[in-house]
Scaffold this active site. Structure first.
Site, short mmCIF file in Angstrom:
data_model
loop_
_atom_site.label_atom_id
_atom_site.label_comp_id
_atom_site.label_asym_id
_atom_site.label_seq_id
_atom_site.Cartn_x
_atom_site.Cartn_y
_atom_site.Cartn_z
N ILE A 150 0.84 -1.21 0.00
CA ILE A 150 0.00 0.00 0.00
C ILE A 150 0.87 1.26 0.00
O ILE A 150 0.66 2.18 -0.78
CB ILE A 150 -0.98 -0.03 1.20
N CYS A 228 -4.31 4.97 7.68
CA CYS A 228 -5.26 4.03 7.06
C CYS A 228 -4.69 2.62 7.23
O CYS A 228 -4.98 1.74 6.40
CB CYS A 228 -5.46 4.35 5.58
N ARG A 230 -3.56 0.57 10.78
CA ARG A 230 -4.19 -0.11 11.91
C ARG A 230 -4.32 0.83 13.10
O ARG A 230 -3.40 1.62 13.37
CB ARG A 230 -3.33 -1.30 12.35
N ASP A 254 -8.60 6.41 9.56
CA ASP A 254 -9.60 5.43 9.10
C ASP A 254 -9.71 4.28 10.10
O ASP A 254 -10.65 3.50 10.04
CB ASP A 254 -9.16 4.88 7.73
N GLU A 259 -12.50 -0.33 17.79
CA GLU A 259 -13.52 -0.13 16.74
C GLU A 259 -14.76 -0.94 17.08
O GLU A 259 -14.62 -2.10 17.51
CB GLU A 259 -12.96 -0.57 15.38
N HIS A 278 -13.26 2.90 9.15
CA HIS A 278 -12.50 1.77 8.58
C HIS A 278 -13.01 1.43 7.17
O HIS A 278 -13.50 0.34 6.92
CB HIS A 278 -12.60 0.54 9.51
N LEU A 279 -12.86 2.43 6.29
CA LEU A 279 -13.39 2.29 4.93
C LEU A 279 -12.31 1.98 3.90
O LEU A 279 -12.60 1.92 2.70
CB LEU A 279 -14.08 3.60 4.51
N GLY A 280 -11.07 1.82 4.36
CA GLY A 280 -9.95 1.65 3.41
C GLY A 280 -10.21 0.63 2.33
O GLY A 280 -9.89 0.84 1.16
N1 LIG Z 1 -7.81 0.61 6.34
C1 LIG Z 1 -8.04 -0.54 5.73
O1 LIG Z 1 -9.17 -0.90 5.46
C2 LIG Z 1 -6.89 -1.41 5.34
C3 LIG Z 1 -5.77 -1.46 6.11
N2 LIG Z 1 -4.73 -2.28 5.76
C4 LIG Z 1 -3.53 -2.24 6.60
O2 LIG Z 1 -2.52 -1.49 5.92
C5 LIG Z 1 -1.24 -1.87 6.41
C6 LIG Z 1 -0.26 -2.08 5.26
O3 LIG Z 1 -0.69 -3.15 4.44
P1 LIG Z 1 0.19 -3.67 3.19
O4 LIG Z 1 0.87 -2.54 2.52
O5 LIG Z 1 -0.67 -4.58 2.43
O6 LIG Z 1 1.27 -4.53 3.97
P2 LIG Z 1 2.74 -4.94 3.50
O7 LIG Z 1 3.09 -6.10 4.31
O8 LIG Z 1 2.81 -5.06 2.01
O9 LIG Z 1 3.64 -3.69 3.94
C7 LIG Z 1 3.93 -3.37 5.28
C8 LIG Z 1 5.31 -2.74 5.29
O10 LIG Z 1 5.59 -2.30 6.62
C9 LIG Z 1 6.99 -2.51 6.85
N3 LIG Z 1 7.23 -2.52 8.28
C10 LIG Z 1 7.05 -3.53 9.18
N4 LIG Z 1 7.39 -3.11 10.42
C11 LIG Z 1 7.79 -1.82 10.29
C12 LIG Z 1 8.28 -0.84 11.20
N5 LIG Z 1 8.41 -1.11 12.50
N6 LIG Z 1 8.58 0.39 10.74
C13 LIG Z 1 8.44 0.69 9.40
N7 LIG Z 1 8.02 -0.21 8.49
C14 LIG Z 1 7.70 -1.44 8.93
C15 LIG Z 1 7.30 -3.83 6.17
O11 LIG Z 1 8.66 -3.94 5.83
C16 LIG Z 1 6.44 -3.72 4.91
O12 LIG Z 1 7.19 -3.22 3.82
C17 LIG Z 1 -1.50 -3.12 7.26
O13 LIG Z 1 -1.54 -2.71 8.61
C18 LIG Z 1 -2.88 -3.59 6.83
O14 LIG Z 1 -3.54 -4.35 7.81
C19 LIG Z 1 -4.76 -3.04 4.63
C20 LIG Z 1 -5.87 -3.03 3.82
C21 LIG Z 1 -7.05 -2.24 4.13
O1 LIG Z 2 -12.61 -5.82 5.71
C1 LIG Z 2 -12.37 -4.63 5.78
O2 LIG Z 2 -13.10 -3.76 5.32
C2 LIG Z 2 -11.09 -4.19 6.49
C3 LIG Z 2 -9.90 -4.32 5.59
C4 LIG Z 2 -8.62 -4.30 6.33
O3 LIG Z 2 -8.42 -3.56 7.26
C5 LIG Z 2 -7.58 -5.23 5.90
O4 LIG Z 2 -7.74 -5.87 4.85
O5 LIG Z 2 -6.56 -5.33 6.60
#
Ligand SMILES: NC(=O)C1=CN([C@@H]2O[C@H](COP(=O)(O)OP(=O)(O)OC[C@H]3O[C@@H](n4cnc5c(N)ncnc54)[C@H](O)[C@@H]3O)[C@@H](O)[C@H]2O)C=CC1
Ligand SMILES: O=C(O)CCC(=O)C(=O)O
Length: 526
Positions: A150, A228, A230, A254, A259, A278-280
């Site tokens: 992301i 956006c 956690r 978000d 929650e 939490h609309l991401g």
């Molecule tokens: N708001 C929402 O609805 C959504 C939220 N998310 C959340 O977004 C976040 C990122 O997801 P992705 O990019 O898919 O994950 P990803 O695993 O591709 O990227 C996470 C990055 O964080 C880095 N990282 C780990 N610990 C770290 C630290 N202490 N300091 C700096 N960087 C660190 C990792 O090296 C990795 O490159 C997750 O927390 C995920 O749960 C994901 C989808 C939807």
């Molecule tokens: O299901 C959802 O809408 C939350 C998505 C999310 O936070 C995630 O995929 O990590």
């Protein structure tokens, strides 16, 4: 026919796939006790972020074979409890990447131009153009914390808007960051220089309250922060106080510590704060993607096939798995250990398969070692299927060799990694059928089973050093469970491996390396 329970709102495309092989019951808004009462009938459970799958629910799910999380984060599932029960947990690591990235970008622009409040004001009947003068993002600095899937997409789009990009991610190589157009910097510098700070990291013990009163104080008074990722990465009380005192310019959130968001100071703040529920991942496209991705995996597992994004077990055939399982665990443990000894940003991982492991059949051990190596960065999101790709994307060069002539145990695995703390190596073997033992650390022979919390020192083998270290740990109330010294020659260099009962308190490593004779000390959590 198998039975699947869907307990959060999932796109119909997923339900259609599940219906090919199972009876599907959609029951939304179940209370924990209601879920516990019925889960025993089901072979699979499909959820989003609404259902908390606790140990009690898993224990009550006596027929459960798989839990599918239609999204990325599996922090609402007790994965260790599922693993203990042999239940596969799958997710959709990429299905909502674009949706979440675009939500963060929307937050950046909405904050800059006060869109939510301006919209509300017009809808109330006003025509107030003076209260909503905004700021441009062009030529401003965006600090991206976490340059994974992301974070990289946010960075790529922000670049096209003319933003200057700084990034902090201790597990990403400089080359990878440069490819995306980001300058990798230390976190403090990012906090000091960024006009916008966007978080894209998992919630782990290290990232919990990463944004707190101290780190907020380092930011520009005009800085805007976007989360956006956690809830809990930001200390919300400290954030509200900083916003009220004008110590930072704005925030768009978000995700929240709890929650749905309950009573919160944040709700009372003005146009400098934007809150979304939490609309991401809530786009039509992402919901179709994650529903299909996870439903296909549930269908496959119910048909006895492997899952492609299992977060807790390998997507390998059952025969190979059975034979290699104990060695997979060894490889993962050694990968995790050597990754922590080498520090972040590992550039090269050398893996030597020795003795009876020096055959092509052992190939999955390479993936298992990489999974272990990446665990600190990715937690549950790294699995046996994506570990190779994740390592490649992080610029980690893997060199594998085989040496059948090394036969000090039936089979040994030797891993050497180079990272920010230099080059370190570990070797391990199985004692009996499945007991993991470390047999060498940094070239010094030892023989210890790994434990959850460990301390390693590199020191000079001389009288009194063990006592001094023991007393120092005692003075910090650290209990030593076991200790072993590995040395090559008497009174030469040596390695000490200590298993301790609790994590080391902060600051103690600095004290340890002050002990005369100790040159270096490393702590790891396995
Ligand atoms: N708001 C929402 O609805 C959504 C939220 N998310 C959340 O977004 C976040 C990122 O997801 P992705 O990019 O898919 O994950 P990803 O695993 O591709 O990227 C996470 C990055 O964080 C880095 N990282 C780990 N610990 C770290 C630290 N202490 N300091 C700096 N960087 C660190 C990792 O090296 C990795 O490159 C997750 O927390 C995920 O749960 C994901 C989808 C939807
Ligand atoms: O299901 C959802 O809408 C939350 C998505 C999310 O936070 C995630 O995929 O990590």
């Amino acid at each position: 026919m198998s039975k699947v329970l869907v307990s959060d709102s999932i796109d119909q495309a997923g339900i259609d796939i599940l219906s090919q092989v199972a009876t599907v019951d959609v029951k939304l808004g179940l209370k924990p006790a209601e879920l516990i009462a019925i889960i025993g009938e089901y072979d699979a459970l499909m959820i989003r972020s609404g259902t908390r799958v606790t140990q009690e629910i898993i224990d009550a799910g006596t027929q459960l074979k798989i839990i599918g999380r239609a999204g990325v984060g599996v922090d609402n599932v007790d994965v260790p409890a599922a693993t203990r029960r042999g239940i596969v947990v799958v997710n959709s690591p990429e299905g909502n990447t674009i949706a979440a990235a675009e939500h963060a970008l929307a937050m950046i622009l909405a904050l800059s131009r006060h869109i939510p409040d301006a919209n509300a004001s017009v809808k109330r009947g006003a025509w107030d153009r003076n209260s909503f003068v905004g700021a441009e993002v062009y030529k401003k600095t965006l600090g991206v914390v976490g340059l994974g899937k992301i974070g990289s997409h946010v960075a790529a789009v922000a670049r096209t808007m003319g933003m200057k990009l700084l990034a902090y991610d201790p597990f990403i190589s400089t080359e990878r960051a440069e490819q995306i157009g980001c300058q990798l910097v230390e976190l403090d510098l990012l906090f000091q220089q960024a006009d916008y700070i966007t978080l894209h990291i998992p919630k782990t013990p290290e990232t919990t309250h990463l944004i707190n009163a101290t780190t907020l104080a380092k930011m520009k008074p005009t800085a805007r922060i976007i989360n956006c990722a956690r809830g809990g990465i930001i200390d919300e009380v400290a954030l509200a106080a900083a916003l009220k005192a004008g110590k930072i310019g704005g925030a768009a959130l978000d995700v929240f510590e709890s929650e749905p968001l309950g009573e919160s100071e944040l709700r009372s703040l003005g146009k400098e704060v934007i809150l979304t529920p939490h609309l991401g991942a809530s786009t039509a496209e992402a919901q179709v993607n994650v529903a299909i991705d996870v439903a296909e995996q549930i269908r496959d597992v119910l048909l006895g096939l492997p899952a492609r994004s299992a977060v807790n077990i390998p997507g390998l055939g059952p025969d190979v798995l059975e034979e290699l399982k104990p060695y997979m665990q060894l490889a993962e443990t050694l990968g995790n250990l050597v990754g922590q000894l080498a520090g972040g940003r590992v550039e090269v991982l050398n893996i030597r398969l020795q003795g009876e492991l020096a055959t092509n059949k052992s190939q999955p051990l390479i993936v298992a070692a990489l999974k272990g190596l990446l665990y600190q960065a990715l937690r549950e999101r790294v699995n046996y299927v994506n570990a190779n790709i994740e390592a490649k994307e992080r610029g980690i060069r893997v060199i594998e060799t085989r040496d059948a002539s090394i036969r000090d145990y039936a089979g040994t695995l030797h891993l050497e990694a180079t990272g920010t703390l230099g080059t370190h190596s570990v070797t391990g073997a199985l004692l009996g059928e499945r007991e993991i033992h470390l047999t060498d650390v940094d070239g010094f022979p030892i023989n210890v089973p790994p434990s959850k919390y460990m301390l390693f020192t590199l020191h000079r083998d001389m009288p009194g050093i063990i006592g001094k270290l023991g007393s120092l740990l005692g003075s910090f109330n650290v209990n030593i469970a076991s200790m072993q010294v590995g040395r090559k020659i008497v009174r030469g260099d040596a390695v000490m491996a200590l298993s301790i009962d609790d994590p080391l308190p902060e600051g103690i490593l600095d004290e340890i390396i002050k002990v005369p004779g100790i040159r270096d000390a490393y702590t790891v959590t396995l």
